[in-house]
Motif scaffolding. Sequence first.
Motif, PDB file in Angstrom:
ATOM      1  N   PRO A  81     -17.125  19.110  -1.101  1.00 40.94           N
ATOM      2  CA  PRO A  81     -15.833  19.804  -1.190  1.00 40.94           C
ATOM      3  C   PRO A  81     -14.921  19.261  -2.288  1.00 40.94           C
ATOM      4  O   PRO A  81     -14.153  20.017  -2.880  1.00 40.94           O
ATOM      5  N   ALA A  82     -15.018  17.968  -2.577  1.00 44.53           N
ATOM      6  CA  ALA A  82     -14.224  17.420  -3.682  1.00 44.53           C
ATOM      7  C   ALA A  82     -14.665  18.035  -5.006  1.00 44.53           C
ATOM      8  O   ALA A  82     -13.835  18.360  -5.858  1.00 44.53           O
ATOM      9  N   THR A  84     -16.110  21.029  -5.399  1.00 41.53           N
ATOM     10  CA  THR A  84     -15.729  22.445  -5.433  1.00 41.53           C
ATOM     11  C   THR A  84     -14.219  22.632  -5.550  1.00 41.53           C
ATOM     12  O   THR A  84     -13.770  23.685  -6.007  1.00 41.53           O
ATOM     13  N   ALA A  85     -13.445  21.614  -5.153  1.00 38.12           N
ATOM     14  CA  ALA A  85     -11.985  21.696  -5.280  1.00 38.12           C
ATOM     15  C   ALA A  85     -11.517  21.348  -6.684  1.00 38.12           C
ATOM     16  O   ALA A  85     -10.329  21.453  -6.982  1.00 38.12           O
ATOM     17  N   GLY A  86     -12.425  20.904  -7.540  1.00 35.39           N
ATOM     18  CA  GLY A  86     -12.063  20.590  -8.907  1.00 35.39           C
ATOM     19  C   GLY A  86     -11.802  19.123  -9.186  1.00 35.39           C
ATOM     20  O   GLY A  86     -11.445  18.755 -10.287  1.00 35.39           O
ATOM     21  N   VAL A  87     -11.984  18.268  -8.188  1.00 36.00           N
ATOM     22  CA  VAL A  87     -11.816  16.825  -8.391  1.00 36.00           C
ATOM     23  C   VAL A  87     -13.198  16.265  -8.737  1.00 36.00           C
ATOM     24  O   VAL A  87     -13.855  15.615  -7.929  1.00 36.00           O
ATOM     25  N   GLY A  91     -15.758  13.532  -6.779  1.00 42.57           N
ATOM     26  CA  GLY A  91     -16.987  14.084  -6.220  1.00 42.57           C
ATOM     27  C   GLY A  91     -18.222  13.404  -6.775  1.00 42.57           C
ATOM     28  O   GLY A  91     -19.144  13.055  -6.029  1.00 42.57           O
TER      29      GLY A  91
END
Length: 124
Positions: A81-82, A84-87, A91
Amino acid sequence: MIIAAILVCEAAALLAVAGWFLLGLITSTPMSLGGAIFMLVLLVLLAGWLLAVGHFFFRGYRWTRSAALVFQFFVAVIAIPALTAGVIWLGLLLLVPAVIMVHQLFTRPVVAYTSRTSDGTPML
């Protein structure tokens, strides 16, 4: 052994996160004091558990492979999720050691090292 070193590094990272969390707890007022204290205790206990797993993995105990594998899956659950969230940096920082660890846990030398008995005969 690389796996034990990665486990110790992950435990040190968890202790660093716990310290950062404690600093935030001291400098600001949490929404739930009980929840914040619970999270801090959970982080410290998880870091201690990882240190124990790393120590016993280095000594060749069988059960440590499954404990390390489960923790790496939890790390992947946070890393994906990190990503896919752009971080991306966080990630990758979480996902790359987890993927290396999962790969190494199933190599022949690691399985042989953790499946040995005291008299040198392999066990199932």
